[in-house]
Scaffold this motif. Structure first.
Motif, PDB file in Angstrom:
ATOM      1  N   ARG A   1       0.856  -1.184   0.000  1.00 10.99           N
ATOM      2  CA  ARG A   1       0.000   0.000   0.000  1.00 10.99           C
ATOM      3  C   ARG A   1       0.891   1.233   0.000  1.00 10.99           C
ATOM      4  NH1 ARG A   1      -3.398   0.397   4.924  1.00 10.99           N
ATOM      5  NH2 ARG A   1      -1.730  -0.756   5.889  1.00 10.99           N
ATOM      6  N   LYS A   2       0.521   2.206  -0.822  1.00 11.59           N
ATOM      7  CA  LYS A   2       1.299   3.438  -0.880  1.00 11.59           C
ATOM      8  C   LYS A   2       0.419   4.599  -0.451  1.00 11.59           C
ATOM      9  CE  LYS A   2       4.668   2.027  -4.354  1.00 11.59           C
ATOM     10  NZ  LYS A   2       5.528   2.483  -5.477  1.00 11.59           N
ATOM     11  N   ALA A   3       0.875   5.318   0.557  1.00 17.34           N
ATOM     12  CA  ALA A   3       0.103   6.434   1.088  1.00 17.34           C
ATOM     13  C   ALA A   3      -0.146   7.477   0.010  1.00 17.34           C
ATOM     14  CB  ALA A   3       0.846   7.072   2.259  1.00 17.34           C
ATOM     15  N   GLY A   4      -1.411   7.919  -0.076  1.00 13.64           N
ATOM     16  CA  GLY A   4      -1.772   8.938  -1.047  1.00 13.64           C
ATOM     17  C   GLY A   4      -2.047   8.404  -2.432  1.00 13.64           C
ATOM     18  N   SER A   5      -1.865   7.093  -2.628  1.00 13.63           N
ATOM     19  CA  SER A   5      -2.082   6.501  -3.940  1.00 13.63           C
ATOM     20  C   SER A   5      -3.478   5.908  -4.047  1.00 13.63           C
ATOM     21  CB  SER A   5      -1.050   5.397  -4.200  1.00 13.63           C
ATOM     22  OG  SER A   5      -1.388   4.642  -5.352  1.00 13.63           O
ATOM     23  N   ILE A   6      -4.006   5.897  -5.287  1.00  9.25           N
ATOM     24  CA  ILE A   6      -5.279   5.207  -5.535  1.00  9.25           C
ATOM     25  C   ILE A   6      -5.025   3.767  -5.969  1.00  9.25           C
ATOM     26  CG2 ILE A   6      -6.589   7.298  -6.031  1.00  9.25           C
ATOM     27  CD1 ILE A   6      -6.239   6.626  -9.048  1.00  9.25           C
ATOM     28  N   GLY A   7      -3.778   3.341  -5.907  1.00  4.83           N
ATOM     29  CA  GLY A   7      -3.437   1.940  -6.105  1.00  4.83           C
ATOM     30  C   GLY A   7      -3.241   1.532  -7.547  1.00  4.83           C
ATOM     31  N   LEU A   8      -3.555   0.256  -7.795  1.00  3.97           N
ATOM     32  CA  LEU A   8      -3.352  -0.378  -9.088  1.00  3.97           C
ATOM     33  C   LEU A   8      -4.700  -0.710  -9.722  1.00  3.97           C
ATOM     34  CD1 LEU A   8      -0.718  -2.905  -7.731  1.00  3.97           C
ATOM     35  CD2 LEU A   8      -0.173  -1.028  -9.306  1.00  3.97           C
ATOM     36  N   PRO A   9      -4.748  -0.796 -11.054  1.00  2.00           N
ATOM     37  CA  PRO A   9      -6.017  -1.188 -11.695  1.00  2.00           C
ATOM     38  C   PRO A   9      -6.455  -2.569 -11.195  1.00  2.00           C
ATOM     39  CG  PRO A   9      -4.437  -0.403 -13.329  1.00  2.00           C
ATOM     40  CD  PRO A   9      -3.684  -0.537 -12.038  1.00  2.00           C
ATOM     41  N   VAL A  10      -7.761  -2.733 -10.990  1.00  2.00           N
ATOM     42  CA  VAL A  10      -8.279  -4.030 -10.544  1.00  2.00           C
ATOM     43  C   VAL A  10      -8.351  -4.964 -11.754  1.00  2.00           C
ATOM     44  CG1 VAL A  10      -9.586  -3.000  -8.651  1.00  2.00           C
ATOM     45  CG2 VAL A  10     -10.705  -3.346 -10.873  1.00  2.00           C
ATOM     46  N   PRO A  11      -8.426  -6.287 -11.523  1.00  2.00           N
ATOM     47  CA  PRO A  11      -8.467  -7.231 -12.640  1.00  2.00           C
ATOM     48  C   PRO A  11      -9.595  -6.920 -13.624  1.00  2.00           C
ATOM     49  CG  PRO A  11      -8.100  -8.401 -10.589  1.00  2.00           C
ATOM     50  CD  PRO A  11      -8.375  -6.971 -10.213  1.00  2.00           C
ATOM     51  N   GLY A  12      -9.267  -6.998 -14.905  1.00  2.00           N
ATOM     52  CA  GLY A  12     -10.253  -6.747 -15.946  1.00  2.00           C
ATOM     53  C   GLY A  12     -10.394  -5.296 -16.339  1.00  2.00           C
ATOM     54  N   VAL A  13      -9.597  -4.432 -15.707  1.00  2.00           N
ATOM     55  CA  VAL A  13      -9.681  -2.993 -15.973  1.00  2.00           C
ATOM     56  C   VAL A  13      -8.303  -2.479 -16.381  1.00  2.00           C
ATOM     57  CG1 VAL A  13     -10.153  -0.719 -14.976  1.00  2.00           C
ATOM     58  CG2 VAL A  13     -11.601  -2.668 -14.375  1.00  2.00           C
ATOM     59  N   GLU A  14      -8.278  -1.660 -17.437  1.00  2.00           N
ATOM     60  CA  GLU A  14      -7.045  -1.023 -17.885  1.00  2.00           C
ATOM     61  C   GLU A  14      -7.111   0.473 -17.611  1.00  2.00           C
ATOM     62  OE1 GLU A  14      -5.585  -2.538 -21.926  1.00  2.00           O
ATOM     63  OE2 GLU A  14      -7.732  -3.030 -21.954  1.00  2.00           O
ATOM     64  N   MET A  15      -5.985   1.033 -17.228  1.00  2.00           N
ATOM     65  CA  MET A  15      -5.867   2.474 -17.022  1.00  2.00           C
ATOM     66  C   MET A  15      -4.679   2.989 -17.814  1.00  2.00           C
ATOM     67  SD  MET A  15      -6.344   2.733 -12.862  1.00  2.00           S
ATOM     68  CE  MET A  15      -6.215   4.525 -12.775  1.00  2.00           C
TER      69      MET A  15
END
Length: 506
Positions: free
Chosen positions: A317-331
């Motif tokens: 987990r990275k503070a201030g981040s919205i994280g990584l794309p969830v499975p099945g989703v591209e960003m």
């Protein structure tokens, strides 16, 4: 994939006597919820509702919301969830734009609902705390579930940009089923033994997917709060042994700062989810230390069902981040021409995947603008680090997020422009320690105009929902403008002591 309501049918068949919904002393098991939803479907059938017809639901977080929601879907209808705080003019617009044929409305807003329904030719059905069961008892239960295709619209969620009127995002059965699977299996690892606190409003996509639909899919228990109050929330967290809490940052702040918070036994709490707006890092850390649980933060929109990216349970987990794309989703991050930006550059978040809406209801031009090439443009600007984590840096839209609720400046500006003394107005968000942002209207009056800041607050207060109207109004001689005469919000400077200057406006 089929009808979203089949998730309820499966849980009712597998664990009919397992508790499904709880509100205070009332607990309904899966068999009871499914049976009531069947009667709602029968009631709608008797009122002439057919597959594809639109039905509004204007209810707080009470069991009747879930029963009506799945009843409409069971009948093959399209759900339009509506905030009970909407004023008559707002509700009338939503009913007219969606073409809703029936409206389920809570008894507390019956007068507003009936007036809006009369104006739009919608049939109102008033839902009461004590009499709804009697109404449903008069309807024969619908014998089965209407078959729906993956691309059939299940829910229309009204959202808005900073220009124009609210738009209805069409979420399909496939959108919601897939996003529900991701939340249940990847983010929450939810099981039938889990108890989820339903404090998020169910008329909003966050509450619908993370709480209602996900809980029903796995056969867990959703314990409900009609209105968030930190003391009430702590009492329910302890009483029901809640294992998963989902909320917006202001809820976490309120629980963390509660004077008696440490006296409650929250040992059952294993996981918390935050969305709606960025959570201050110190609040996240303080909450985890105080209550011994993990907080996961992520990102989503009404148009994306809503989950796009998240800090995943099994990853850093990275503070201030919205994280990584969830499975099945591209960003990806793109510039104004739609070309992907490189390295650590800032770009607009664009999304493609199973979660992206079918389009805006009855608005092909808005759909084409939002999804010009198969990628949904969010209007949010972000950067991506070398590990693929995304960090939002600004909002391309002038959205104000007040306590987790989206407030769209153009809507408030239009209302204030209706005041006879107002010449120019710009609505912006200003920092607020409790709510994250507060709504501030900067107004220039017409020559000879005598309206006070308080007058303008009262004008707006009676025309738009309580969470939207500006608590701060700043009167100026003129608003800053560019060469074309466009108001430049970025150059607006408001007094730093708004609270003391406008202490009477709350």
């Amino acid at each position: 994939m089929g009808n979203l309501a089949l998730n309820l049918a499966a849980s009712a068949a597998n664990t009919p006597h397992a508790p499904a919904l709880r509100l205070g002393d009332l607990t309904l098991d899966y068999a009871a919820v499914d049976a009531a939803a069947a009667r709602v479907a029968g009631l709608l059938r008797d009122r002439g509702i057919r597959p594809g017809d639109v039905v509004g639901i204007c209810l707080p977080n009470v069991p009747s919301f879930a029963i009506c929601y799945y009843g409409v879907l069971r009948a093959g209808g399209v759900v339009v969830p509506l905030n009970p705080l909407l004023k008559e003019r707002e509700l009338t617009y939503h009913l007219a734009d969606s073409g809703a044929k029936v409206l389920f409305a809570w008894e507390d807003v019956a007068e507003t609902a009936q007036a809006s329904a009369a104006a739009t030719g919608t049939e109102p059905i008033i839902v009461t705390a004590n009499g709804f069961d009697e109404l449903l008892a008069l309807a024969a239960p619908a014998p089965g579930y209407e078959e729906r295709d993956d691309d059939d619209t299940a829910v229309i969620l009204y959202t808005s940009g900073t220009t124009g009127r609210p738009k209805g995002a069409e979420l399909t059965h496939a959108n919601l089923l897939a996003n529900c699977d991701v939340v249940a299996e990847v983010l929450l690892n939810l099981s039938p033994s889990d108890v989820v606190l339903g404090a998020l409003p169910l008329f909003h996509v966050f509450g619908q997917t993370f709480a209602l639909n996900t809980v029903v899919k796995v056969g867990a228990l959703l314990t409900m709060l009609p209105r968030f109050d930190p003391t009430a929330a702590l009492e329910v967290l302890e009483r029901d042994g809640v294992t998963v809490f989902e909320g917006v940052p202001t809820m976490y702040t309120a629980l963390l700062n509660h004077p008696d918070g440490k006296s409650f036994d929250l040992s059952g709490l294993r996981l918390c989810v935050s969305g709606g707006s960025a959570m201050p890092v110190e609040v996240m850390r303080g909450f985890e230390q105080a209550f011994g649980c993990t907080v996961l933060e992520g990102y989503g929109l009404s148009e994306t069902s809503p989950v796009v990216s998240f800090n995943l349970p099994d990853r850093e987990r990275k503070a201030g981040s919205i994280g990584l794309p969830v499975p099945g989703v591209e960003m990806r991050l793109v510039d104004d021409a739609g070309l992907e930006v490189g390295g650590d550059e800032v770009g607009e978040i664009a999304i493609r995947g199973h979660n992206v809406m079918k389009g805006y209801w009855g608005n092909p031009s808005a759909t084409a603008a939002a999804i010009p090439d198969g990628w949904f443009r969010t209007g949010d600007l972000a950067r991506r680090d070398s590990d693929g984590y995304y960090f939002i840096v600004d909002r391309k839209k002038d959205l104000v997020i007040r306590g987790g609720y989206n407030v769209y400046p153009r809507e408030i500006e239009e209302v204030l422009y209706e005041h006879e003394d107002v010449a120019e107005v710009a609505v912006i968000g200003v920092p607020d320690a409790r709510l994250g942002e507060e709504v501030c209207a900067v107004v220039a009056l017409k020559p000879g105009g005598t309206a006070t800041a308080q007058d303008l607050v009262e004008h707006a207060k009676h025309r738009i929902a309580a969470y939207k109207y500006p608590r701060h109004v700043v009167l100026v001689d003129a608003l800053p403008k560019g060469a074309t005469g466009k108001i430049l919000k970025r150059e607006i400077v408001v007094p730093s002591d708004l609270g003391s200057d406008l202490s009477g406006i709350r």
